[in-house]
Design a protein around this motif. Structure first.
Motif, PDB file in Angstrom:
ATOM      1  N   LEU A   1       0.815  -1.212   0.000  1.00 52.52           N
ATOM      2  CA  LEU A   1       0.000   0.000   0.000  1.00 52.52           C
ATOM      3  C   LEU A   1       0.851   1.266   0.000  1.00 52.52           C
ATOM      4  O   LEU A   1       0.341   2.359  -0.268  1.00 52.52           O
ATOM      5  N   GLY A   2       2.134   1.135   0.335  1.00 56.41           N
ATOM      6  CA  GLY A   2       2.996   2.300   0.320  1.00 56.41           C
ATOM      7  C   GLY A   2       2.669   3.315   1.387  1.00 56.41           C
ATOM      8  O   GLY A   2       2.862   4.525   1.192  1.00 56.41           O
ATOM      9  N   LEU A   3       2.178   2.850   2.529  1.00 60.74           N
ATOM     10  CA  LEU A   3       1.796   3.736   3.626  1.00 60.74           C
ATOM     11  C   LEU A   3       2.787   3.607   4.776  1.00 60.74           C
ATOM     12  O   LEU A   3       3.615   2.700   4.810  1.00 60.74           O
ATOM     13  N   GLN A   4       2.662   4.491   5.736  1.00 52.69           N
ATOM     14  CA  GLN A   4       3.455   4.442   6.950  1.00 52.69           C
ATOM     15  C   GLN A   4       2.542   4.589   8.152  1.00 52.69           C
ATOM     16  O   GLN A   4       1.351   4.822   8.015  1.00 52.69           O
ATOM     17  N   GLY A   5       3.102   4.433   9.343  1.00 52.57           N
ATOM     18  CA  GLY A   5       2.319   4.568  10.557  1.00 52.57           C
ATOM     19  C   GLY A   5       2.089   3.233  11.229  1.00 52.57           C
ATOM     20  O   GLY A   5       2.278   2.168  10.624  1.00 52.57           O
ATOM     21  N   THR A   6       1.659   3.283  12.495  1.00 52.87           N
ATOM     22  CA  THR A   6       1.483   2.052  13.270  1.00 52.87           C
ATOM     23  C   THR A   6       0.160   1.999  14.026  1.00 52.87           C
ATOM     24  O   THR A   6      -0.008   1.166  14.913  1.00 52.87           O
TER      25      THR A   6
END
Length: 464
Positions: free
Chosen positions: A188-193
């Motif tokens: 998805l090419g996303l970041q974060g947790t």
């Protein structure tokens, strides 16, 4: 806690030291692609500071010490915790109908599995009904949502602030997809947790005049939907810093945004498989695409996503609409859609290794219907497995078309701004096509017509 906490009828100040705990491995087995089977909430042991079961406070929780806090309501609740895997509030059971007014919930302990809601600020499950009025819920740790709704729960949130800041991954964490994952799937090419609002298993969630914030990953998320899930945001503000999405509709979800402002670092919305998003009078800015539609690990390659965009103003850096190896019915009515890339819709092959394969079977493809509006942007199809149809129903489009089937009524109009290749659906009049001088429109599909000059000086040619 600050002394001002004492002004509230119900005031619970809890400060619990953080503890270290190993993240459990996901259970074996499950759906294709190696995704583990879903664990059971009913079999999970929760650590709740306040718990309401079937309209009654659980005696083992510290909340029972507060006479002003009932099994039906609480006002001004203050909870501060740094303990891992703790829930500030759990409401469960079909006899529960709990209202929480003006809380201040702050959690900094990591969650252990957001598919279970362990570590969420508020968890509502098992057919419970819950209403939040005002106040704030903020989490600052990995996989610690502010709010989780699951198992046929009904949740309503009014005039509140929900925040998920996320936190660092534990040493040695191995990326995974499914229960136990602590970050978005890499493709998805996303970041974060952390996801701020997580709706699952046939729940119903309604948000009104509420601010939903996330640092990466997602603000309004659905997962493990159970096949019939509904999530609605009305007159809300959605803010996602970093690479994250505003709203995600997983298989079986219906997500609706009404008169809502969305400002996100990545995608305003994402649809996965047979799911639906409706954007009504939305004002949005996205650092990547407006809505990305994809299909992964599906048993049926014909599954189709639905998207309606009505009277919305959306500005994006990439394509306004991005469809990756998926079938979609998209309808845009009015509004203004603008992309810095100049692309209105890009239909392409998904490079995700879990992308659904057609196996050579015919699939519905992608249909973009524009109604009663004037839009600018290219519509491009490079997906070898499915066709893209552009329907102009009383609308006009200025942009390039590549390998697109054009269908226009008597009032539809397309003006090409660079060389384009289209085929025409039956009944589409040639008068619907125009191009400026120096631009050639090639119509494919077995016609013997001769080349002509279009009203604005462009060239219309025909090819078998």
């Amino acid at each position: 806690m600050p002394s001002k906490c004492l002004k509230y009828a119900a005031c619970l100040a809890v400060s619990i030291p953080a503890i270290a705990a190993a993240q459990p491995a996901p259970p074996p087995g499950g759906p294709p692609g190696g995704m583990p089977a879903m664990p059971s909430m009913a079999e999970t042991k929760y650590d709740a500071i306040v718990e309401v079961v079937d309209g009654r406070l659980v005696p083992s929780t510290v909340a029972v010490q507060l006479a002003s806090l009932s099994g039906f309501a609480a006002k001004g609740l203050r909870i501060l915790s740094s303990k891992e895997g703790v829930n500030a509030l759990i409401v469960r059971g079909p006899a529960s109908d709990f209202t929480l007014t003006d809380p201040a919930i702050v959690l900094s302990g990591a969650g252990t599995n957001d598919f279970l809601g362990t570590g969420a600020g508020i968890l509502v499950r098992n057919k419970a009904r819950f209403t939040l009025r005002g106040g704030s819920v903020e989490t600052s740790a990995r996989i610690s949502p502010a709010l989780v709704a699951a198992e046929w729960a009904t949740v309503k949130v009014h005039d509140a602030r929900l925040v998920a800041n996320g936190g660092p991954l534990p040493p040695g964490y191995v990326p995974r997809i499914g229960p136990g994952m602590m970050e978005p799937p890499a493709p998805l090419g996303l970041q974060g947790t952390a996801r701020t609002v997580l709706a699952m298993s046939n729940s119903r969630t309604y948000l009104y005049n509420t601010r939903i914030e996330a640092k990466g990953w997602g603000a309004l998320s659905t997962d493990a939907t159970g096949g019939d899930l509904y999530l609605e945001a009305n007159d809300c503000t959605v803010l996602v810093t970093g690479k994250g999405y505003g709203a995600y509709a997983d298989f079986g979800a219906h997500v609706v945004l009404n008169r809502t402002s969305v400002d996100v670092g990545s995608d305003l919305g994402i649809i996965a498989g047979k799911a639906r998003i409706d954007l009504n009078a939305v004002r949005g800015k996205a650092g990547r695409s407006g809505v990305m539609i994809h299909s992964v690990m599906a048993f049926d390659p014909a599954e189709t996503a639905d998207l309606t965009v009505t009277d919305s103003t959306i500005e994006t850096q990439g394509p306004v609409l991005l469809v990756k190896s998926a079938n979609a019915n998209i309808t845009v009515t009015g509004g203004a859609l603008k992309s810095a890339s100049g692309v209105l819709m890009d239909v392409r092959r998904n490079d995700d290794p879990n992308a659904t394969k057609t196996g050579g079977k015919p699939v519905p493809g992608v249909t973009l219907t524009l109604r009663s509006g004037k839009l600018t942007g290219d519509v491009l199809d490079s997906d070898p497995d499915r066709a893209t149809t552009l329907v102009l129903d009383g609308a006009s489009l200025e942009g390039s078309l590549r390998d697109v089937v054009l269908k226009a009524d008597a009032t539809g109009h397309w003006r090409a701004r660079s060389d384009s290749t289209v085929s025409l659906a039956p009944g589409t009049p040639l008068s619907a096509i125009d191009a400026p001088a120096g631009v050639t429109v090639t119509v494919t599909g077995g016609t013997d017509r001769r080349s002509t000059v279009l009203p604005s000086g462009g060239k219309l040619t025909f090819s078998r």
